[in-house]
Scaffold this motif. Structure first.
Motif, mmCIF file in Angstrom:
data_model
loop_
_atom_site.group_PDB
_atom_site.id
_atom_site.type_symbol
_atom_site.label_atom_id
_atom_site.label_comp_id
_atom_site.label_asym_id
_atom_site.label_seq_id
_atom_site.Cartn_x
_atom_site.Cartn_y
_atom_site.Cartn_z
ATOM 1 N N LEU A 238 0.772 -1.151 -0.124
ATOM 2 C CA LEU A 238 -0.060 0.022 -0.024
ATOM 3 C C LEU A 238 0.943 1.214 -0.015
ATOM 4 O O LEU A 238 0.381 2.181 -0.766
ATOM 5 N N VAL A 239 1.954 1.381 0.763
ATOM 6 C CA VAL A 239 2.938 2.449 0.810
ATOM 7 C C VAL A 239 3.547 2.585 -0.416
ATOM 8 O O VAL A 239 3.677 3.606 -1.064
ATOM 9 N N ALA A 240 3.965 1.522 -0.972
ATOM 10 C CA ALA A 240 4.752 1.499 -2.281
ATOM 11 C C ALA A 240 3.855 2.005 -3.599
ATOM 12 O O ALA A 240 4.448 2.894 -4.146
ATOM 13 N N GLN A 241 2.600 1.812 -3.308
ATOM 14 C CA GLN A 241 1.683 2.184 -4.548
ATOM 15 C C GLN A 241 1.077 3.545 -3.912
ATOM 16 O O GLN A 241 0.012 3.911 -4.874
ATOM 17 N N ASN A 242 1.531 4.350 -3.072
ATOM 18 C CA ASN A 242 1.024 5.631 -2.528
ATOM 19 C C ASN A 242 -0.525 5.208 -2.460
ATOM 20 O O ASN A 242 -1.402 6.409 -2.743
ATOM 21 N N GLY A 243 -0.932 4.227 -1.870
ATOM 22 C CA GLY A 243 -2.220 3.919 -1.260
ATOM 23 C C GLY A 243 -2.729 4.188 -0.069
ATOM 24 O O GLY A 243 -3.716 4.092 0.497
ATOM 25 N N LEU A 244 -1.662 4.504 0.897
ATOM 26 C CA LEU A 244 -1.782 4.865 2.261
ATOM 27 C C LEU A 244 -1.585 6.479 2.650
ATOM 28 O O LEU A 244 -0.630 7.031 2.142
ATOM 29 N N ARG A 245 -2.455 7.059 3.362
ATOM 30 C CA ARG A 245 -2.438 8.554 3.403
ATOM 31 C C ARG A 245 -2.560 8.482 5.214
ATOM 32 O O ARG A 245 -3.439 7.908 5.784
ATOM 33 N N LEU A 246 -1.783 9.776 5.562
ATOM 34 C CA LEU A 246 -2.107 10.035 6.721
ATOM 35 C C LEU A 246 -2.663 11.680 6.999
ATOM 36 O O LEU A 246 -1.688 12.563 6.594
ATOM 37 N N ASN A 247 -3.977 11.924 7.389
ATOM 38 C CA ASN A 247 -4.214 13.082 7.409
ATOM 39 C C ASN A 247 -4.097 13.782 5.953
ATOM 40 O O ASN A 247 -3.740 15.050 5.770
ATOM 41 N N ASP A 248 -4.544 13.079 4.978
ATOM 42 C CA ASP A 248 -4.615 13.553 3.437
ATOM 43 C C ASP A 248 -3.190 13.689 3.007
ATOM 44 O O ASP A 248 -3.078 14.375 1.785
ATOM 45 N N VAL A 249 -2.217 13.206 3.509
ATOM 46 C CA VAL A 249 -0.823 13.332 3.124
ATOM 47 C C VAL A 249 -0.323 11.854 2.798
ATOM 48 O O VAL A 249 -0.508 11.151 3.617
ATOM 49 N N VAL A 250 0.119 11.648 1.434
ATOM 50 C CA VAL A 250 0.679 10.284 1.045
ATOM 51 C C VAL A 250 1.996 9.885 1.947
ATOM 52 O O VAL A 250 2.642 10.532 2.132
ATOM 53 N N VAL A 251 1.686 8.716 2.398
ATOM 54 C CA VAL A 251 2.761 8.133 3.460
ATOM 55 C C VAL A 251 3.822 7.464 2.432
ATOM 56 O O VAL A 251 3.373 6.703 1.589
ATOM 57 N N THR A 252 5.093 7.869 2.539
ATOM 58 C CA THR A 252 5.972 7.259 1.593
ATOM 59 C C THR A 252 7.189 6.350 2.340
ATOM 60 O O THR A 252 7.921 5.778 1.879
ATOM 61 N N ASP A 253 7.053 6.467 3.719
ATOM 62 C CA ASP A 253 8.107 5.311 4.476
ATOM 63 C C ASP A 253 7.119 4.576 5.108
ATOM 64 O O ASP A 253 6.267 4.981 5.751
ATOM 65 N N ALA A 254 7.542 3.306 4.668
ATOM 66 C CA ALA A 254 6.776 2.184 5.363
ATOM 67 C C ALA A 254 6.929 1.718 6.840
ATOM 68 O O ALA A 254 6.185 1.321 7.781
ATOM 69 N N ALA A 255 7.988 2.686 7.545
ATOM 70 C CA ALA A 255 8.765 2.244 8.937
ATOM 71 C C ALA A 255 8.066 3.507 9.612
ATOM 72 O O ALA A 255 8.205 3.489 10.681
ATOM 73 N N ALA A 256 7.213 4.362 8.950
ATOM 74 C CA ALA A 256 6.661 5.782 9.551
ATOM 75 C C ALA A 256 5.610 5.180 10.605
ATOM 76 O O ALA A 256 4.759 4.270 10.438
ATOM 77 N N GLY A 257 5.416 6.083 11.900
ATOM 78 C CA GLY A 257 4.436 5.845 12.809
ATOM 79 C C GLY A 257 3.672 7.115 12.901
ATOM 80 O O GLY A 257 3.808 8.277 12.116
ATOM 81 N N VAL A 258 2.618 6.981 13.836
ATOM 82 C CA VAL A 258 1.629 8.188 13.970
ATOM 83 C C VAL A 258 2.446 8.929 15.276
ATOM 84 O O VAL A 258 2.404 8.264 16.278
ATOM 85 N N ALA A 259 2.896 10.043 14.977
ATOM 86 C CA ALA A 259 3.312 10.863 16.273
ATOM 87 C C ALA A 259 2.350 11.644 16.826
ATOM 88 O O ALA A 259 1.286 12.040 16.281
ATOM 89 N N PRO A 260 2.451 12.412 18.014
ATOM 90 C CA PRO A 260 1.532 13.328 18.571
ATOM 91 C C PRO A 260 1.339 14.370 17.663
ATOM 92 O O PRO A 260 0.293 15.153 17.790
ATOM 93 N N SER A 261 2.293 14.780 16.911
ATOM 94 C CA SER A 261 2.267 15.980 16.080
ATOM 95 C C SER A 261 1.188 15.640 15.094
ATOM 96 O O SER A 261 0.637 16.832 14.257
#
Length: 60
Positions: free
Chosen positions: A15-38
């Protein structure tokens, strides 16, 4: 995987590799990223995967 957006880690990475995952309407590009308090807006983060699967994440 805990939110049910992907059945496996491999599917989540795809999903990340195909730009199918977003976080607050921003495309996630790093598969190791997490959700931070910010990343929280009004105490929650919106994570859509594709067009039909959406999750609202709130800290517990």
């Amino acid at each position: 995987m805990h939110a049910g957006l992907a059945a496996s880690k491999r599917e989540a990475r795809r999903l990340v590799a195909q730009n199918g995952l977003r976080l607050n309407d921003v495309v996630v590009t790093d598969a190791a990223a997490g959700v931070a308090p910010s990343d929280l807006r009004d105490g929650a983060a919106k994570i859509p995967a594709g067009r039909k699967r959406h999750v609202l994440v709130r800290p517990g």
